[in-house]
Scaffold this motif. Sequence first.
Motif, PDB file in Angstrom:
ATOM      1  N   GLN A  84       2.997   1.093  -3.804  1.00 38.64           N
ATOM      2  CA  GLN A  84       2.359   1.000  -5.111  1.00 38.64           C
ATOM      3  C   GLN A  84       1.053   1.773  -5.232  1.00 38.64           C
ATOM      4  O   GLN A  84       0.381   1.677  -6.251  1.00 38.64           O
ATOM      5  CB  GLN A  84       2.103  -0.476  -5.449  1.00 38.64           C
ATOM      6  CG  GLN A  84       3.371  -1.306  -5.518  1.00 38.64           C
ATOM      7  CD  GLN A  84       3.110  -2.752  -5.867  1.00 38.64           C
ATOM      8  OE1 GLN A  84       1.977  -3.153  -6.091  1.00 38.64           O
ATOM      9  NE2 GLN A  84       4.163  -3.558  -5.908  1.00 38.64           N
ATOM     10  N   SER A  85       0.669   2.520  -4.213  1.00 37.34           N
ATOM     11  CA  SER A  85      -0.551   3.308  -4.335  1.00 37.34           C
ATOM     12  C   SER A  85      -0.320   4.490  -5.270  1.00 37.34           C
ATOM     13  O   SER A  85       0.818   4.864  -5.568  1.00 37.34           O
ATOM     14  CB  SER A  85      -1.003   3.808  -2.965  1.00 37.34           C
ATOM     15  OG  SER A  85      -0.058   4.713  -2.428  1.00 37.34           O
ATOM     16  N   ARG A  86      -1.397   5.097  -5.724  1.00 36.37           N
ATOM     17  CA  ARG A  86      -1.284   6.215  -6.673  1.00 36.37           C
ATOM     18  C   ARG A  86      -0.627   7.435  -6.054  1.00 36.37           C
ATOM     19  O   ARG A  86      -0.125   8.309  -6.764  1.00 36.37           O
ATOM     20  CB  ARG A  86      -2.669   6.601  -7.184  1.00 36.37           C
ATOM     21  CG  ARG A  86      -3.304   5.555  -8.083  1.00 36.37           C
ATOM     22  CD  ARG A  86      -4.565   6.091  -8.705  1.00 36.37           C
ATOM     23  NE  ARG A  86      -5.148   5.152  -9.658  1.00 36.37           N
ATOM     24  CZ  ARG A  86      -6.220   5.416 -10.404  1.00 36.37           C
ATOM     25  NH1 ARG A  86      -6.833   6.582 -10.288  1.00 36.37           N
ATOM     26  NH2 ARG A  86      -6.682   4.514 -11.251  1.00 36.37           N
ATOM     27  N   SER A 146       1.890   7.413  -3.755  1.00 32.00           N
ATOM     28  CA  SER A 146       3.253   7.208  -3.279  1.00 32.00           C
ATOM     29  C   SER A 146       4.290   7.261  -4.396  1.00 32.00           C
ATOM     30  O   SER A 146       5.432   7.625  -4.164  1.00 32.00           O
ATOM     31  CB  SER A 146       3.356   5.857  -2.563  1.00 32.00           C
ATOM     32  OG  SER A 146       3.014   4.805  -3.438  1.00 32.00           O
ATOM     33  N   GLU A 170       0.825  -1.206   0.000  1.00 35.70           N
ATOM     34  CA  GLU A 170       0.000   0.000   0.000  1.00 35.70           C
ATOM     35  C   GLU A 170       0.860   1.258   0.000  1.00 35.70           C
ATOM     36  O   GLU A 170       0.549   2.245  -0.669  1.00 35.70           O
ATOM     37  CB  GLU A 170      -0.915  -0.013   1.230  1.00 35.70           C
ATOM     38  CG  GLU A 170      -1.807   1.201   1.360  1.00 35.70           C
ATOM     39  CD  GLU A 170      -2.846   1.304   0.256  1.00 35.70           C
ATOM     40  OE1 GLU A 170      -3.316   2.428  -0.007  1.00 35.70           O
ATOM     41  OE2 GLU A 170      -3.191   0.248  -0.326  1.00 35.70           O
TER      42      GLU A 170
END
Length: 382
Positions: A56-58, A60, A53
């Motif tokens: 690879q979240s949008r 980060s 999380e």
Amino acid sequence: MRQFEDPELVKIKESIPFQKKQLFEQSDDGILKYKGRWCVPNVGELHKQIMTEMHQSRYSVHPGSTKMYHDLRQLYWWNDMKKDIATFVAQCPNCQQVKAEHQKPGGLLQNIEIPAWKWESINMDFITGLPNSHRKFNSIWVIVDRLTKSAHFLPVRTTYSAEDYASLYIKEIVRLHGVPFSIISDRGAQFTANFWRSPIGWFDVGETKLLGAELVQQAVEKVKLIQERLHTAQSRQKSYSDNRRRDLEFAVGDWIVQRIGRVAYKLDLPPELEAIHPVFHISMLRKFLGDPSCISLIEDIEVSENLSYEEIPTAILYCQIRKLRTKEVALVKVLWRSNNVEEMTWEAEEDMKSRYPHLFESSGDMPETNMAGVAHISTSDS
């Protein structure tokens, strides 16, 4: 919290009353904390879920291991946390493909063997892109002796075949200097034909005989002097180059079919890359970390002659009327998608209707407040 499922955290909870330094504490609801941070139990995929999380979240954008560790340590703690984060980031397929490697390039400089006699080893290359001469020549074929650095410059045409080049070589080079032991060139089609690797058409002429023992002795002494100076230059260049390189080797296996020499490897490329030559210098290779079966598929991108590609609009999100001093301009907010990347821009409504009328047909069912009841932005021309 599932801290009670982690035996290590259970032991830490039991040892809290005996701590000399109050590093761990237990809140009123029974949650174990380390210096105010939550202690994450090592159960299931909890550590991996938190790192996924965060990485690879949008929001980060795939941070590096140091940045990711400093962000996570503000909230969480677990044993070997920094090591786990470094391993996770190093095994990220996207980071391995996109991010540059901040290390010295692999592969030490390999010296080419110094020839024993002149015109035993030669270099070949072309000077192309020249205007046509009166005899329609548009390129120069450069052939250099590696020992004496003497060269021949032969006018040629780009339309010559491998047989034409071989015939010209016999006429201009073999006739004067004999057949060389080795030829160094690029992998152009002119040099990869079977003619160069077979004895067909070759004949042993040999160098013109030297007359007199004194002349022979002088030639031998000159060759020895040249060899010594070439060896000195090679050693100096290698010492300079190796300071900026690192010795690196790969084992055969995991897509490496064969080792070519000391610093090149032949790879087992997928079918969609069959047009690429499979031998690569070691400086162009990086060790893949993680699951070896994880292969990223290559998406075809249609590129125009000016090396640009067209993005595809997928939807009209909003409309608005921008009021100027003397006129009103209708704008639409367009959602674009290209290579799994979404982007939104404001475009002129008239231009979008002429280029992509289907988008307005699909947006006709939108509530009238979204299309007509829009925000009015008043501006004045300066």
